[in-house]
Design a protein around this motif. Structure first.
Motif, PDB file in Angstrom:
ATOM      1  N   GLY A  72      -0.179   5.493  -8.928  1.00 22.26           N
ATOM      2  CA  GLY A  72      -1.717   5.348  -8.920  1.00 22.26           C
ATOM      3  C   GLY A  72      -2.000   4.242  -8.158  1.00 22.26           C
ATOM      4  N   LEU A  73      -1.458   3.293  -8.035  1.00 22.60           N
ATOM      5  CA  LEU A  73      -1.928   2.238  -6.780  1.00 22.60           C
ATOM      6  C   LEU A  73      -2.071   2.491  -5.545  1.00 22.60           C
ATOM      7  CD1 LEU A  73      -0.311  -1.093  -7.986  1.00 22.60           C
ATOM      8  CD2 LEU A  73      -2.677  -0.546  -8.088  1.00 22.60           C
ATOM      9  N   GLU A  74      -0.705   3.391  -5.159  1.00 23.65           N
ATOM     10  CA  GLU A  74      -0.648   3.886  -3.713  1.00 23.65           C
ATOM     11  C   GLU A  74      -1.805   4.985  -3.463  1.00 23.65           C
ATOM     12  OE1 GLU A  74       3.328   5.009  -2.662  1.00 23.65           O
ATOM     13  OE2 GLU A  74       4.084   3.379  -3.998  1.00 23.65           O
ATOM     14  N   ALA A  75      -2.228   6.012  -4.414  1.00 21.98           N
ATOM     15  CA  ALA A  75      -3.172   6.513  -4.195  1.00 21.98           C
ATOM     16  C   ALA A  75      -4.684   6.010  -4.271  1.00 21.98           C
ATOM     17  CB  ALA A  75      -3.093   7.616  -5.484  1.00 21.98           C
ATOM     18  N   GLN A  76      -4.762   4.802  -4.327  1.00 21.12           N
ATOM     19  CA  GLN A  76      -5.960   4.141  -4.253  1.00 21.12           C
ATOM     20  C   GLN A  76      -6.630   4.252  -3.050  1.00 21.12           C
ATOM     21  OE1 GLN A  76      -7.966   2.232  -6.519  1.00 21.12           O
ATOM     22  NE2 GLN A  76      -6.831   3.342  -8.055  1.00 21.12           N
ATOM     23  N   VAL A  77      -5.892   3.999  -1.746  1.00 17.51           N
ATOM     24  CA  VAL A  77      -6.350   3.830  -0.591  1.00 17.51           C
ATOM     25  C   VAL A  77      -5.848   5.218   0.103  1.00 17.51           C
ATOM     26  CG1 VAL A  77      -6.287   2.757   1.383  1.00 17.51           C
ATOM     27  CG2 VAL A  77      -6.255   1.437  -0.604  1.00 17.51           C
ATOM     28  N   PRO A  78      -6.755   6.086   0.634  1.00 16.80           N
ATOM     29  CA  PRO A  78      -6.564   7.284   1.223  1.00 16.80           C
ATOM     30  C   PRO A  78      -5.914   6.909   2.566  1.00 16.80           C
ATOM     31  CG  PRO A  78      -8.661   6.731   1.501  1.00 16.80           C
ATOM     32  CD  PRO A  78      -8.262   5.956   0.474  1.00 16.80           C
ATOM     33  N   ALA A  92      -0.702  -6.104   4.084  1.00 17.83           N
ATOM     34  CA  ALA A  92       0.666  -6.477   3.859  1.00 17.83           C
ATOM     35  C   ALA A  92       1.097  -5.981   2.523  1.00 17.83           C
ATOM     36  CB  ALA A  92       1.012  -7.841   4.047  1.00 17.83           C
ATOM     37  N   ILE A  93       0.387  -6.271   1.343  1.00 17.17           N
ATOM     38  CA  ILE A  93       0.694  -5.984   0.097  1.00 17.17           C
ATOM     39  C   ILE A  93       0.535  -4.372   0.050  1.00 17.17           C
ATOM     40  CG2 ILE A  93       0.122  -5.855  -2.218  1.00 17.17           C
ATOM     41  CD1 ILE A  93      -0.856  -8.718  -1.801  1.00 17.17           C
ATOM     42  N   ARG A  94      -0.349  -3.610   0.591  1.00 17.08           N
ATOM     43  CA  ARG A  94      -0.387  -2.014   0.976  1.00 17.08           C
ATOM     44  C   ARG A  94       0.818  -1.662   1.542  1.00 17.08           C
ATOM     45  NH1 ARG A  94      -2.433   1.832  -0.841  1.00 17.08           N
ATOM     46  NH2 ARG A  94      -1.562   2.865   0.841  1.00 17.08           N
ATOM     47  N   ILE A  95       1.078  -2.215   2.548  1.00 17.38           N
ATOM     48  CA  ILE A  95       2.512  -1.781   3.231  1.00 17.38           C
ATOM     49  C   ILE A  95       3.526  -1.852   2.387  1.00 17.38           C
ATOM     50  CG2 ILE A  95       4.141  -2.098   5.186  1.00 17.38           C
ATOM     51  CD1 ILE A  95       1.365  -3.041   6.602  1.00 17.38           C
ATOM     52  N   ALA A  96       3.761  -2.984   1.724  1.00 16.15           N
ATOM     53  CA  ALA A  96       5.023  -3.204   0.894  1.00 16.15           C
ATOM     54  C   ALA A  96       4.758  -2.404  -0.426  1.00 16.15           C
ATOM     55  CB  ALA A  96       5.026  -4.700   0.574  1.00 16.15           C
ATOM     56  N   LEU A  97       3.885  -2.026  -1.050  1.00 12.32           N
ATOM     57  CA  LEU A  97       3.875  -1.387  -2.444  1.00 12.32           C
ATOM     58  C   LEU A  97       4.971  -0.547  -2.949  1.00 12.32           C
ATOM     59  CD1 LEU A  97       0.177  -0.135  -3.332  1.00 12.32           C
ATOM     60  CD2 LEU A  97       1.609  -1.979  -4.294  1.00 12.32           C
ATOM     61  N   PRO A  98       5.565   0.463  -2.016  1.00 14.55           N
ATOM     62  CA  PRO A  98       6.748   1.041  -2.519  1.00 14.55           C
ATOM     63  C   PRO A  98       7.814   0.233  -2.635  1.00 14.55           C
ATOM     64  CG  PRO A  98       5.418   2.323  -0.704  1.00 14.55           C
ATOM     65  CD  PRO A  98       5.122   0.888  -0.753  1.00 14.55           C
ATOM     66  N   THR A  99       7.962  -0.711  -1.838  1.00 14.55           N
ATOM     67  CA  THR A  99       9.398  -1.610  -2.080  1.00 14.55           C
ATOM     68  C   THR A  99       8.992  -2.582  -3.216  1.00 14.55           C
ATOM     69  OG1 THR A  99       9.043  -1.657   0.377  1.00 14.55           O
ATOM     70  CG2 THR A  99      10.725  -2.975  -0.648  1.00 14.55           C
ATOM     71  N   ILE A 100       7.655  -3.007  -3.466  1.00 16.11           N
ATOM     72  CA  ILE A 100       7.511  -3.733  -4.434  1.00 16.11           C
ATOM     73  C   ILE A 100       7.644  -3.190  -5.832  1.00 16.11           C
ATOM     74  CG2 ILE A 100       5.682  -5.150  -5.955  1.00 16.11           C
ATOM     75  CD1 ILE A 100       4.464  -5.650  -3.154  1.00 16.11           C
ATOM     76  N   ALA A 101       7.366  -1.779  -5.910  1.00 18.77           N
ATOM     77  CA  ALA A 101       7.741  -0.986  -7.213  1.00 18.77           C
ATOM     78  C   ALA A 101       9.092  -0.996  -7.211  1.00 18.77           C
ATOM     79  CB  ALA A 101       7.416   0.594  -7.025  1.00 18.77           C
ATOM     80  N   GLY A 102      10.191  -0.934  -6.074  1.00 23.06           N
ATOM     81  CA  GLY A 102      11.515  -0.899  -6.358  1.00 23.06           C
ATOM     82  C   GLY A 102      12.139  -2.238  -6.916  1.00 23.06           C
ATOM     83  N   GLU A 103      11.377  -3.387  -6.421  1.00 25.14           N
ATOM     84  CA  GLU A 103      11.698  -4.591  -6.784  1.00 25.14           C
ATOM     85  C   GLU A 103      11.572  -4.753  -8.281  1.00 25.14           C
ATOM     86  OE1 GLU A 103      13.322  -7.152  -5.006  1.00 25.14           O
ATOM     87  OE2 GLU A 103      13.681  -5.586  -3.186  1.00 25.14           O
ATOM     88  N   ILE A 104      10.372  -4.478  -8.818  1.00 26.31           N
ATOM     89  CA  ILE A 104      10.062  -4.712  -9.973  1.00 26.31           C
ATOM     90  C   ILE A 104      11.077  -3.846 -11.016  1.00 26.31           C
ATOM     91  CG2 ILE A 104       8.293  -4.334 -11.752  1.00 26.31           C
ATOM     92  CD1 ILE A 104       6.429  -4.733  -9.731  1.00 26.31           C
TER      93      ILE A 104
END
Lengths: 241, 229
Positions: free
Chosen positions: B220-226, B152-164
């Motif tokens: 960088g975080l998003e690129a961690q997982v292909p 779930a955190i992976r799915i939400a990563l782009p949104t989390i960046a926006g929230e931060i």
């Protein structure tokens, strides 16, 4: 307990010495500021979206700068900066025209600043909403020989509204909350009214809780209104594609 | 435009930047932990926990952060000294600081927004992956810890960046409760030197730089997982 209850009710009563009236007036001016700012934002946003999509490169570059800067800078800094820059700039303009300086009305300043900020967000919302319209519909309108104005009024506007409405609802929520920041530059809306009431009675907790609930009521009421509007603009559309 | 003031104010600017960054980190870290609880309460909780978590999110998302901050600082802050013995306790130096109240209210606020994001992400995890985990005999706790939440955190990563970034843009509010953050420094420079735009400009550049850093870190975080597209 009974006396304490009475005391709190007395504090919030709408008639002086109660502060309820002040809070309610503040809430009304919060809604008024937000509504006017939203209207200005809609105008700026429509212009901005159409400008960005018009294909004029200079115009698009300018609008890109506008939307990027406004959306990247903290709201408080924008509001304070624009407030000073706006009043300062206006008075310099008046001085250049040999006119006496004016004291800018707090309401006008608040609306202008918040509207300018809203316009940037609105540009992006409306741009996305226009891009989501199937191109065939616009081509059909062109094929029927509609002019740009008629096309905008009859095809573009009704077709973009359902797409844009969730974004517009979000922007309305954020402008009602951003309007609290106007308190920092000293215009009396709900947030500042609450602070005054708290400062003069020392019952900060009661008043801030009351005003939080007022804001919440505004939010919940707007939710209902937006749901109704959405039902209206989506009439005749299938629920799920 | 004159920037000579920077030479005498840079230590203050540094402290301000430090305060801003600490507010951001504290509220994001603690808020995220709280948000995980709130999200699970809404997705898999009983009726009562679900209702409580919903109410929490509605309240904190429906009221301005400024009001929440003032409710905590002026409201709770004025009630705190009534607790007997609290002035003598060793927490008092922290409890009377604006910084403490700002951190708490930013944390609570961030948690409410983040919980909504995570709730959506938890529901978006493909059902087959959870069933695969169950088929491997993972206990519900292990399934949550190893598959459901990380996914779930992976799915939400782009949104989390926006929230931060949104949270970063909210930090200047702390200056209203006497926190000497970056914006407060700009304010002080204005009062001392009567320069309005220059300090705001410098502070704005700092915020932009910080936003760029956050965006870079998350890329960088998003690129961690292909991801196969």
């Amino acid at each position: 307990m009974a006396t304490a209850q009475q005391g709190i009710l007395g504090l919030l009563s709408p008639y002086p010495p109660g502060w309820g009236g002040v809070l309610l007036t503040g809430a009304v001016s919060t809604v008024a500021i937000s509504a006017c700012a939203l209207a200005i934002g809609l105008l700026l946003g429509t212009g901005g979206a159409l400008g960005k999509l018009s294909g004029n490169r200079v115009l698009r570059l300018l609008l890109d700068v506008y939307t990027t800067v406004i959306r990247a800078v903290p709201e408080l800094i924008l509001i304070v900066g624009l407030y000073y820059a706006g009043t300062d700039g206006l008075n310099r303009l008046l001085a250049a025209l040999d006119l006496p300086p004016v004291e800018v009305n707090g309401f006008v300043a608040a609306v202008a600043v918040l509207g300018f900020v809203q316009g940037a967000y609105m540009t992006e919302v409306l741009r996305g909403a226009i891009l989501a319209i199937p191109i065939g519909q616009i081509e059909a309108a062109k094929a029927f020989g509609m002019g740009p104005v008629l096309r905008f009024r009859r095809i573009l506007l009704p077709a973009l509204l359902p797409n844009a409405l969730p974004g517009l609802a979000n922007l309305w929520m954020s402008v009602t909350k951003d309007s609290a920041l106007v308190a920092v530059v000293g215009y009396q809306e709900l947030a500042l009214a609450t602070r005054l009431a708290g400062a003069s009675t020392k019952h900060y907790f009661v008043f801030f809780l009351a005003s939080a609930l007022l804001y919440l009521a505004i939010t919940l009421a707007s939710n209902v209104v937006f749901k109704l509007i959405e039902g209206r603009v989506r009439r005749g559309q299938p629920r799920l594609a | 435009m004159s920037f000579t003031w920077i030479s005498s104010y840079w230590p203050l600017l540094l402290t301000g930047a430090w305060q801003t960054v600490s507010l951001l980190v504290i509220s994001v870290v603690f808020g995220f932990v709280l948000a995980i609880g709130l999200a699970f309460a809404q997705v898999s909780g009983g009726r009562l926990t679900r209702l409580a978590a919903r109410g929490y999110c509605t309240f904190f998302r429906g009221t301005p952060l400024l009001i929440q901050l003032w409710l905590l600082y002026y409201g709770v802050g004025s009630l705190l000294p009534m607790i007997p013995g609290i002035r003598q306790s060793l927490f008092w130096p922290i409890l009377r600081e604006g910084f403490f109240f700002a951190s708490v209210s930013f944390t609570l606020n961030y948690a409410a927004y983040e919980a909504e994001v995570l709730r959506g992400a938890l529901l978006a995890v493909p059902k087959g992956e959870l069933e695969a985990g169950q088929a491997f005999g993972l206990s519900p706790w292990k399934l949550t810890r190893r598959i459901w939440l990380p996914r779930a955190i992976r799915i939400a990563l782009p949104t989390i960046a926006g929230e931060i970034v949104m949270q970063l843009k909210a930090t200047p509010l702390a200056f209203t409760v006497t926190v000497m953050d970056l914006y407060a420094v700009a304010n002080k420079v204005r009062q001392d030197t009567l320069l309005v735009y220059e300090p705001l400009l410098v502070v704005t550049l700092f915020y932009l730089a910080l936003t760029a850093v956050i965006a870079r870190v998350f890329r960088g975080l998003e690129a961690q997982v292909p991801v196969r597209r």
